[in-house]
Design a protein around this motif. Structure first.
Motif, PDB file in Angstrom:
ATOM      1  N   LYS A  46       0.765 -12.871  -1.504  1.00 45.39           N
ATOM      2  CA  LYS A  46       1.630 -11.783  -1.040  1.00 45.39           C
ATOM      3  C   LYS A  46       3.110 -12.134  -1.082  1.00 45.39           C
ATOM      4  N   SER A  48      -1.639  -9.113  -5.783  1.00 43.32           N
ATOM      5  CA  SER A  48      -2.670  -8.215  -5.255  1.00 43.32           C
ATOM      6  C   SER A  48      -3.465  -7.549  -6.367  1.00 43.32           C
ATOM      7  N   LYS A 103      -5.944 -12.509  -6.285  1.00 41.58           N
ATOM      8  CA  LYS A 103      -5.828 -11.363  -5.366  1.00 41.58           C
ATOM      9  C   LYS A 103      -5.630 -11.794  -3.905  1.00 41.58           C
ATOM     10  N   THR A 104      -4.819 -12.807  -3.726  1.00 38.36           N
ATOM     11  CA  THR A 104      -4.601 -13.311  -2.370  1.00 38.36           C
ATOM     12  C   THR A 104      -3.147 -13.682  -2.089  1.00 38.36           C
ATOM     13  N   LYS A 130      -2.292  -5.574  -8.871  1.00 35.99           N
ATOM     14  CA  LYS A 130      -1.818  -4.280  -9.363  1.00 35.99           C
ATOM     15  C   LYS A 130      -1.429  -4.400 -10.845  1.00 35.99           C
ATOM     16  N   ASP A 189       0.826  -1.213   0.000  1.00 32.04           N
ATOM     17  CA  ASP A 189       0.000   0.000   0.000  1.00 32.04           C
ATOM     18  C   ASP A 189       0.857   1.258   0.000  1.00 32.04           C
ATOM     19  N   ASN A 193       3.919 -10.011  -4.460  1.00 35.20           N
ATOM     20  CA  ASN A 193       2.962  -9.170  -3.750  1.00 35.20           C
ATOM     21  C   ASN A 193       2.240  -8.228  -4.709  1.00 35.20           C
ATOM     22  N   TRP A 194       2.985  -7.662  -5.644  1.00 35.95           N
ATOM     23  CA  TRP A 194       2.405  -6.708  -6.598  1.00 35.95           C
ATOM     24  C   TRP A 194       1.380  -7.382  -7.511  1.00 35.95           C
TER      25      TRP A 194
END
Length: 238
Positions: A204, A126, A201-202, A128, A34, A122-123
């Protein structure tokens, strides 16, 4: 002299890394997704550095990123082109090369440098925005169908370039040998299934292991420590 020192530190880092592998390091400059994303959004022309190898970068990367391969001969010259007065955002497969790079940039006069916690996993994991040069072999609909059609299923999500992910493979082979057709094992690599990892989307960090029973998640773990034990316990109490 500064460029020479920077080049020497790169050489030293590569020698150490080749011996022990890239670790999931953390430092005060490692930030959450974030924070990383919001800081990038605040810049008109963000300086985003992909610290992975060129073959990894060619397969997938953060939109707008440039590849600064630590092993390239003109690495110091690439660094010299950056604006030291503006933030630099680094990432790698996890948090090894990028953490080292961010710390090294700060030591060499850069005002701000940040490493992404969890790296590219992670990017993309998630959801992005990212670039990929290939279409995923598996769609989210197909993934969900596999989950629905199998009573017990263990999903391994990682990358062929992830050191820790490679260590999962012999553990999976042991599990497969014990349970055979009673447990379906699905291996999903970033290189072949970038979009489905983004759609979930899970994710990381790599590796991530997910055990499903009757379509429901029994456990989701980051890393493979005690994986065999947790699978045994879960399947023993079905």
């Amino acid at each position: 002299m500064k460029n020479l020192n920077f080049k020497n530190s790169i050489t030293a880092f590569l020698l150490i890394a080749s011996a022990i592998g890239f670790s999931q390091n953390k430092s005060s400059n490692t930030v959450s997704l974030d924070v990383f994303y919001s800081k990038i959004q605040a810049e008109k022309k963000p300086q985003i550095i992909d610290a992975r190898g060129p073959e990894e970068f060619a397969l997938n990367h953060i939109n707008g990123a440039v590849n600064f391969n630590l092993e390239s001969k003109n690495y110091a010259e690439q660094i010299a082109k950056l604006d030291k007065t503006k933030p630099v955002f680094t990432y790698s497969i996890g948090a090894g090369r990028s953490v080292w790079l961010a710390d090294e940039l700060l030591k060499n006069g850069f005002k701000e440098a940040y490493s992404l916690e969890g790296g590219i996993a992670n990017w993309i994991g998630s959801g992005k925005p990212f670039y990929s040069n290939s279409k995923s072999k598996l769609t989210l609909a197909e993934y969900n169908k596999i989950i629905a059609e199998n009573k017990d299923i263990l999903v391994d999500i990682g990358s062929v370039y992830c050191g820790a992910c490679k260590k999962v493979k012999p553990v999976l082979e042991t599990i497969k040998a014990q349970y055979g057709n009673n447990l379906k094992i699905v291996e999903i690599d970033l290189e072949d299934n970038t979009q489905v990892i983004a759609d979930l989307k899970t994710i990381k960090v790599f590796p991530t292991l997910i055990l499903y029973q009757n379509g429901k998640i029994v456990f989701k773990k980051e890393g493979f420590e005690n994986l065999k034990k947790e699978v045994d316990v879960a399947l023993a109490v079905r």
